[in-house]
Scaffold this motif. Structure first.
Motif, mmCIF file in Angstrom:
data_model
loop_
_atom_site.group_PDB
_atom_site.id
_atom_site.type_symbol
_atom_site.label_atom_id
_atom_site.label_comp_id
_atom_site.label_asym_id
_atom_site.label_seq_id
_atom_site.Cartn_x
_atom_site.Cartn_y
_atom_site.Cartn_z
ATOM 1 N N SER A 293 44.729 26.252 42.228
ATOM 2 C CA SER A 293 43.933 25.016 42.182
ATOM 3 C C SER A 293 43.251 24.878 40.822
ATOM 4 N N LEU A 294 42.773 26.011 40.296
ATOM 5 C CA LEU A 294 42.165 25.981 38.964
ATOM 6 C C LEU A 294 43.221 25.656 37.911
ATOM 7 N N GLN A 295 44.438 26.213 38.087
ATOM 8 C CA GLN A 295 45.525 25.915 37.162
ATOM 9 C C GLN A 295 45.895 24.434 37.242
ATOM 10 N N GLU A 296 45.876 23.891 38.459
ATOM 11 C CA GLU A 296 46.187 22.468 38.628
ATOM 12 C C GLU A 296 45.145 21.609 37.913
ATOM 13 N N ALA A 297 43.879 21.974 38.073
ATOM 14 C CA ALA A 297 42.805 21.231 37.407
ATOM 15 C C ALA A 297 42.964 21.315 35.892
ATOM 16 N N SER A 298 43.319 22.508 35.408
ATOM 17 C CA SER A 298 43.510 22.700 33.972
ATOM 18 C C SER A 298 44.687 21.859 33.465
ATOM 19 N N ARG A 299 45.811 21.899 34.222
ATOM 20 C CA ARG A 299 46.979 21.091 33.833
ATOM 21 C C ARG A 299 46.630 19.599 33.862
ATOM 22 N N SER A 300 45.898 19.199 34.879
ATOM 23 C CA SER A 300 45.507 17.790 34.998
ATOM 24 C C SER A 300 44.638 17.377 33.810
ATOM 25 N N LEU A 301 43.716 18.261 33.441
ATOM 26 C CA LEU A 301 42.856 17.983 32.291
ATOM 27 C C LEU A 301 43.676 17.890 31.015
ATOM 28 N N GLU A 302 44.608 18.819 30.810
ATOM 29 C CA GLU A 302 45.460 18.780 29.622
ATOM 30 C C GLU A 302 46.295 17.499 29.594
ATOM 31 N N GLN A 303 46.833 17.127 30.740
ATOM 32 C CA GLN A 303 47.639 15.904 30.813
ATOM 33 C C GLN A 303 46.782 14.680 30.509
ATOM 34 N N SER A 304 45.561 14.672 31.033
ATOM 35 C CA SER A 304 44.661 13.549 30.784
ATOM 36 C C SER A 304 44.306 13.463 29.301
ATOM 37 N N ILE A 305 44.060 14.614 28.687
ATOM 38 C CA ILE A 305 43.725 14.631 27.258
ATOM 39 C C ILE A 305 44.915 14.127 26.442
ATOM 40 N N ARG A 306 46.139 14.587 26.781
ATOM 41 C CA ARG A 306 47.337 14.107 26.081
ATOM 42 C C ARG A 306 47.480 12.596 26.239
ATOM 43 N N SER A 307 47.247 12.132 27.450
ATOM 44 C CA SER A 307 47.372 10.693 27.722
ATOM 45 C C SER A 307 46.355 9.904 26.898
ATOM 46 N N LYS A 308 45.140 10.410 26.834
ATOM 47 C CA LYS A 308 44.092 9.716 26.071
ATOM 48 C C LYS A 308 44.418 9.743 24.577
ATOM 49 N N ASN A 309 44.937 10.868 24.109
ATOM 50 C CA ASN A 309 45.321 10.944 22.697
ATOM 51 C C ASN A 309 46.440 9.967 22.383
ATOM 52 N N GLU A 310 47.406 9.856 23.303
ATOM 53 C CA GLU A 310 48.489 8.892 23.106
ATOM 54 C C GLU A 310 47.944 7.462 23.097
ATOM 55 N N GLN A 311 46.998 7.196 23.984
ATOM 56 C CA GLN A 311 46.398 5.854 24.044
ATOM 57 C C GLN A 311 45.645 5.550 22.750
ATOM 58 N N ILE A 312 44.919 6.520 22.257
ATOM 59 C CA ILE A 312 44.192 6.338 20.993
ATOM 60 C C ILE A 312 45.187 6.089 19.863
ATOM 61 N N GLN A 313 46.295 6.836 19.849
ATOM 62 C CA GLN A 313 47.322 6.649 18.813
ATOM 63 C C GLN A 313 47.894 5.237 18.879
ATOM 64 N N ARG A 314 48.158 4.760 20.104
ATOM 65 C CA ARG A 314 48.699 3.399 20.239
ATOM 66 C C ARG A 314 47.691 2.363 19.712
ATOM 67 N N LEU A 315 46.414 2.568 20.016
ATOM 68 C CA LEU A 315 45.398 1.635 19.525
ATOM 69 C C LEU A 315 45.297 1.671 18.007
ATOM 70 N N GLU A 316 45.382 2.859 17.444
ATOM 71 C CA GLU A 316 45.337 2.974 15.982
ATOM 72 C C GLU A 316 46.552 2.289 15.355
ATOM 73 N N THR A 317 47.712 2.460 15.959
ATOM 74 C CA THR A 317 48.923 1.809 15.460
ATOM 75 C C THR A 317 48.781 0.291 15.540
ATOM 76 N N ALA A 318 48.258 -0.195 16.660
ATOM 77 C CA ALA A 318 48.063 -1.642 16.823
ATOM 78 C C ALA A 318 47.091 -2.178 15.773
ATOM 79 N N THR A 319 46.050 -1.412 15.488
ATOM 80 C CA THR A 319 45.079 -1.825 14.476
ATOM 81 C C THR A 319 45.734 -1.874 13.096
#
Length: 118
Positions: free
Chosen positions: A1-27
């Motif tokens: 369960s802790l590993q799942e939470a960690s993976r979920s957090l890593e996935q969320s961080i990757r997703s947010k980084n990708e979203q930030i990259q898309r916004l920077e590209t759009a800008t």
């Protein structure tokens, strides 16, 4: 369960980084478009200036030149405002994502403490 939470957090961080990259590209794309529009305005201004030089008296030409310069300045100001708005929006998005990441990290730490106590 802790590993799942960690993976979920890593996935969320990757997703947010990708979203930030898309916004920077759009800008960046928006900045390029505004720069291109400004260059087109300069070309239009130059063409009109040449046409009016041939067709009008010096007095009329000076009036038109002042008008075109004012219009060019207004267009440039509009472009600047648009870029500032895009920049503010990007900053707000980045700030929101940083807060979200902080909340996820805090939740993961709490989860780790609970598992450690158990």
């Amino acid at each position: 369960s802790l590993q799942e939470a960690s993976r979920s957090l890593e996935q969320s961080i990757r997703s947010k980084n990708e979203q930030i990259q898309r916004l920077e590209t759009a800008t960046e794309e928006s900045e390029r478009e505004h720069t291109q529009q400004l260059e087109e305005s300069k070309v239009s201004y130059a063409q009109l200036l040449v046409e009016h030089t041939a067709l009008q008296s010096e007095s009329e030409l000076k009036e038109k030149e002042a008008q075109l310069l004012k219009e060019g300045a207004l267009k440039a100001n509009e472009s600047i405002k648009s870029l500032q708005e895009a920049s503010r929006s990007l900053e707000q998005t980045i700030h929101a994502k940083e807060e979200q990441i902080q909340r996820l990290e805090t939740a993961t730490e709490e989860s780790e403490r609970e598992h450690t106590q158990q």
